[in-house]
Design an enzyme around this catalytic site. Structure first.
Site, PDB file in Angstrom:
ATOM      1  CE1 TYR A  56      -3.051  -3.023   0.772  1.00  0.00           C
ATOM      2  CE2 TYR A  56      -2.658  -2.728   3.115  1.00  0.00           C
ATOM      3  CZ  TYR A  56      -3.232  -3.435   2.084  1.00  0.00           C
ATOM      4  OH  TYR A  56      -3.977  -4.550   2.356  1.00  0.00           O
ATOM      5  CG  PHE A  79       5.465  -1.095   8.553  1.00  0.00           C
ATOM      6  CD1 PHE A  79       6.474  -1.129   9.493  1.00  0.00           C
ATOM      7  CD2 PHE A  79       4.164  -0.887   8.988  1.00  0.00           C
ATOM      8  CE1 PHE A  79       6.199  -0.971  10.849  1.00  0.00           C
ATOM      9  CE2 PHE A  79       3.874  -0.724  10.333  1.00  0.00           C
ATOM     10  CZ  PHE A  79       4.894  -0.757  11.264  1.00  0.00           C
ATOM     11  CB  CYS A  80       4.854  -0.169   1.876  1.00  0.00           C
ATOM     12  SG  CYS A  80       3.736  -1.549   2.236  1.00  0.00           S
ATOM     13  CB  CYS A 138       1.747   0.866   4.240  1.00  0.00           C
ATOM     14  SG  CYS A 138       2.669  -0.195   5.364  1.00  0.00           S
TER      15      CYS A 138
END
Length: 377
Positions: free
Chosen positions: A107, A112-113, A110
């Site tokens: 995503y 973390f992405c 996001c």
């Protein structure tokens, strides 16, 4: 199930999977898969600490103790194997990055992405992006691990799935420095199931902030043991603290929540109906959830103050005598903190952060370093 119901359900049960993967309830735990994530190079089941009846705290402690033992085992195995690998390596190697074909399932909003993209771009690793529909998640139906980011790495005839942003980064950095086969490297980051103090099942990964390098290789990356320890400490801080300040700040007021979901819908992969429902119902839901997160993480009445304090704490840790925590170039901690903060760009929380803290010069330096290194992908 009606589209509206699916969106609301994703908002609640997926929480931050739809937005910044920080809201609502924790993601449901899914079975560890073979050859996916860190179940073992041969495709067998990874180490699992099964949940049993009894005290959640004791179960969590037992699982973590088992994880520590497994981590020591894998680390010791690596030390023995590293000497053989080093002797076998050719003096002149093909570019390691050219041997990998990477696909990132994500995503865009996001954090973390965003961390993973910052790492890939800074290290000039070409990759394909697959934006995942946050409601249906059909793009990752091949995986029993249902969170993002997921990175699929094709190396010759071998295909590996890597899960968890910090493990992805540590495994790839180890690969770039050491030249060890990625299939071997991922076995040093075993997946473990445990039960936390709230009685929830969680998956953790052993050694996830540690690069599996021998002494000579470590000297290529770090100026000393203190630099290695410092990098690990702040990478974990980004995951354990900084990331939890995002949702309470971007959903702080109804207006900010609506602006955040407008951005999420524009940047994400939504259908027309799903997007309209997500924008308004999602904004309302996450505004309410952000208040719960504020209480859970014991934030101040004005959550901006926690964000400002975190930013200035980071700037103080970097110090005035070096442009980055990594010295003359960003290290993995620099990239992690930058990746987390980047998801707020274009929102009031980001503008306030730049205005009321001393972080902007460092932030722009990292941005410039990534831009200069980044290939087209």
């Amino acid at each position: 199930m009606a589209p509206a119901t699916r969106v609301v359900r994703a908002l609640w049960t997926g929480g931050c999977a739809l937005a910044w993967r920080l809201g609502g309830r924790p993601q449901p735990l899914l079975p560890t898969q073979s050859r996916a994530g860190f179940a073992g190079a041969a495709g067998g089941q990874g180490p699992v600490a099964a949940a049993r009846k009894g005290s959640p705290r004791l179960l969590g402690a037992a699982a973590l103790a088992l994880g520590g033992a497994l981590g020591l085992y894998h680390t010791a195995r690596w030390h023995l194997h590293a000497q053989d690998l080093h002797a076998e390596r050719s003096a002149v190697q093909l570019s390691l990055s050219s041997r990998l074909q990477l696909t990132l399932y994500q995503y865009k909003t996001c954090p973390f992405c965003s961390k993973v993209r910052a790492f890939l771009d800074f290290h000039a690793l070409p990759y394909q992006v697959v934006e995942v529909n946050p409601v249906l998640r059909a793009e990752i139906k091949f995986s029993s691990y249902r969170k993002v980011p997921i990175l699929v790495a094709q190396e010759g005839e071998s295909s590996q799935q890597l899960n968890d942003s910090s493990v992805i980064i540590s495994a790839l950095k180890t690969y770039l420095v050491s030249g060890q086969p990625l299939e071997e490297i991922i076995t040093y980051y075993p997946a473990m199931k445990a039960v936390n103090d709230q009685g929830k099942e969680v998956t953790e990964f052993g050694n996830k902030y540690w690069l599996m390098l021998n002494e000579k290789e470590a000297q290529q990356v770090y100026s000393g043991k203190e630099a290695r320890t410092e990098e690990m400490k702040w990478r974990q801080w980004a995951d354990d603290w900084l990331v939890h300040l995002i949702s309470p700040n971007v959903y702080r007021t109804p207006t900010e929540a609506l602006a955040s979901f407008d951005y999420i819908v524009r940047e994400g992969k939504f259908g027309a109906v799903e997007g309209a429902v997500a924008k308004y119902m999602g904004a309302a839901a996450m505004y309410l959830i952000s208040k719960r997160l504020k209480s859970r993480h014991r934030l101040q009445d004005n959550v901006r103050e926690d964000l400002y304090e975190a930013a200035d704490k980071w700037v103080a840790a970097v110090g005035k005598d070096r442009p980055f925590m990594g010295g003359q170039k960003p290290n993995l901690a620099d990239l992690a903190v930058y990746g987390v903060l980047r998801v707020m760009e274009g929102l009031d929380a980001f503008d306030d952060l730049m205005q009321h803290t001393h972080i902007q010069p460092w932030y722009l330096r990292v941005e410039r370093a990534i831009t200069e290194a980044s290939p087209a992908h």
